[in-house]
Scaffold this active site. Structure first.
Site, PDB file in Angstrom:
ATOM      1  N   GLY A   1      29.472  28.262  21.859  1.00 13.15           N
ATOM      2  CA  GLY A   1      29.686  29.537  21.159  1.00 13.15           C
ATOM      3  C   GLY A   1      28.510  29.880  20.266  1.00 13.15           C
TER       4      GLY A   1
ATOM      5  N   GLU B   1      22.924  20.193  22.173  1.00 13.89           N
ATOM      6  CA  GLU B   1      24.131  19.448  21.785  1.00 13.89           C
ATOM      7  C   GLU B   1      24.443  18.370  22.833  1.00 13.89           C
ATOM      8  OE1 GLU B   1      26.312  23.048  19.298  1.00 13.89           O
ATOM      9  OE2 GLU B   1      26.964  22.672  21.336  1.00 13.89           O
TER      10      GLU B   1
ATOM     11  N   ALA C   1      33.744  22.347  18.311  1.00 17.54           N
ATOM     12  CA  ALA C   1      33.987  22.751  19.701  1.00 17.54           C
ATOM     13  C   ALA C   1      34.649  24.115  19.687  1.00 17.54           C
ATOM     14  CB  ALA C   1      34.897  21.745  20.403  1.00 17.54           C
TER      15      ALA C   1
HETATM   16  C1  5RP Z   1      27.745  25.703  19.090  1.00 15.69           C
HETATM   17  C2  5RP Z   1      29.039  25.044  19.382  1.00 15.69           C
HETATM   18  C3  5RP Z   1      30.033  24.959  18.265  1.00 15.69           C
HETATM   19  O1  5RP Z   1      30.416  23.632  18.103  1.00 15.69           O
HETATM   20  C4  5RP Z   1      31.233  25.795  18.601  1.00 15.69           C
HETATM   21  O2  5RP Z   1      30.814  27.110  18.878  1.00 15.69           O
HETATM   22  C5  5RP Z   1      32.255  25.803  17.447  1.00 15.69           C
HETATM   23  O3  5RP Z   1      31.757  26.526  16.379  1.00 15.69           O
HETATM   24  P1  5RP Z   1      32.508  26.683  15.006  1.00 15.69           P
HETATM   25  O4  5RP Z   1      32.445  25.335  14.338  1.00 15.69           O
HETATM   26  O5  5RP Z   1      31.689  27.716  14.253  1.00 15.69           O
HETATM   27  O6  5RP Z   1      33.917  27.133  15.269  1.00 15.69           O
HETATM   28  O7  5RP Z   1      29.305  24.576  20.454  1.00 15.69           O
HETATM   29  O8  5RP Z   1      26.956  25.854  20.236  1.00 15.69           O
END
Ligand code: 5RP
Length: 232
Positions: A97, A104, A84
């Site tokens: 992100g 998801e 997340a």
């Molecule tokens: C992808 C997401 C990821 O879970 C989020 O961006 C966290 O990424 P990371 O594990 O690289 O910190 O929602 O769409």
């Protein structure tokens, strides 16, 4: 003191105990999910298959020799495991992100439990410091941006290497900066209602059931009550 990547690896390892033998596991996207995929490879003979939340994740799973099923071939899975961008003390999250938020949310909706794996920096008192990702139909993107700006944020199309980023679904991502999200369930519903929005990266109406949080003191397990969640 462990760095962020080491904390991500620790929570990815801890998540293996939530994988149910002989069952299908839903797999998220991002750097923490990548650590999880690498751990999953060690026990791949114990699972039936995986369902991926992005093309990147599907490719990584296959590169480890893990069978990847289309979600349409699957009617249930005990757990969905994913990272997340932010998570609150009640399990509401900002995700997207990595631009994979729609798949998801879809894969998570079929799973009985959402296990969030995150390093401690992701735990927040209030969501919104991380720009809120929203997947939009390309022809609607400017109309959606105007509506989001009216809500008090500053919405921008996400770019990648100087070009508009296109998702696995052929859509665009709008990131909303500076939105104050006091009531994540209400904001999720409000943004879902904007015509042209495919998915908002707020996972609040149905948040995480468990968060494995990587801290300097070790992996903490946070459990959330999702009995309010839609469809439970
Ligand atoms: C992808 C997401 C990821 O879970 C989020 O961006 C966290 O990424 P990371 O594990 O690289 O910190 O929602 O769409």
């Amino acid at each position: 003191m462990m760095n962020q990547d080491e904390l991500k690896r620790e929570v990815a390892r801890a998540a293996i105990s939530y994988v149910v033998e002989g069952e299908i596991v839903g797999v998220g996207t991002g750097s923490t999910a990548n650590f999880f995929i690498d751990e999953l490879a060690q026990i791949k003979h114990k699972i039936k298959a995986a369902v991926a939340s992005s093309e990147v994740t599907a490719n990584r799973l296959r590169s480890h020799g893990i069978l990847v099923l289309d979600l349409n071939e699957v009617d249930h899975m005990p757990v969905y495991i994913d990272g997340a961008d932010e998570i609150t003390a009640t399990g509401a999250m900002i995700k997207g992100g990595g631009a994979a938020l729609t798949r998801e949310k879809i894969v998570a909706s079929v799973a009985s439990q959402f296990i969030c794996i995150a390093d401690g920096s992701k735990l927040v008192d209030r969501l919104g410091r991380f720009p809120l990702p929203i997947e939009v139909i390309p022809m609607a993107s400017q109309a959606v941006i105007r509506q989001l700006n009216r809500m008090g944020g500053e919405a921008r199309l996400r770019l990648k290497e100087g070009k508009v980023l296109v998702t696995d679904n052929g859509n665009y991502i709008v990131d909303v900066h500076g939105l104050t999200i006091e009531d994540p369930i209400a904001v999720e519903a409000q943004i879902n209602n904007i015509v042209g929005v495919v998915t908002v990266g707020l996972f609040a109406a149905h948040g995480a059931d468990v968060c494995l949080l990587g801290t300097a003191q070790g992996v903490q397990t946070l459990r959330f009550d999702q009995t309010h969640a839609v469809g439970t």
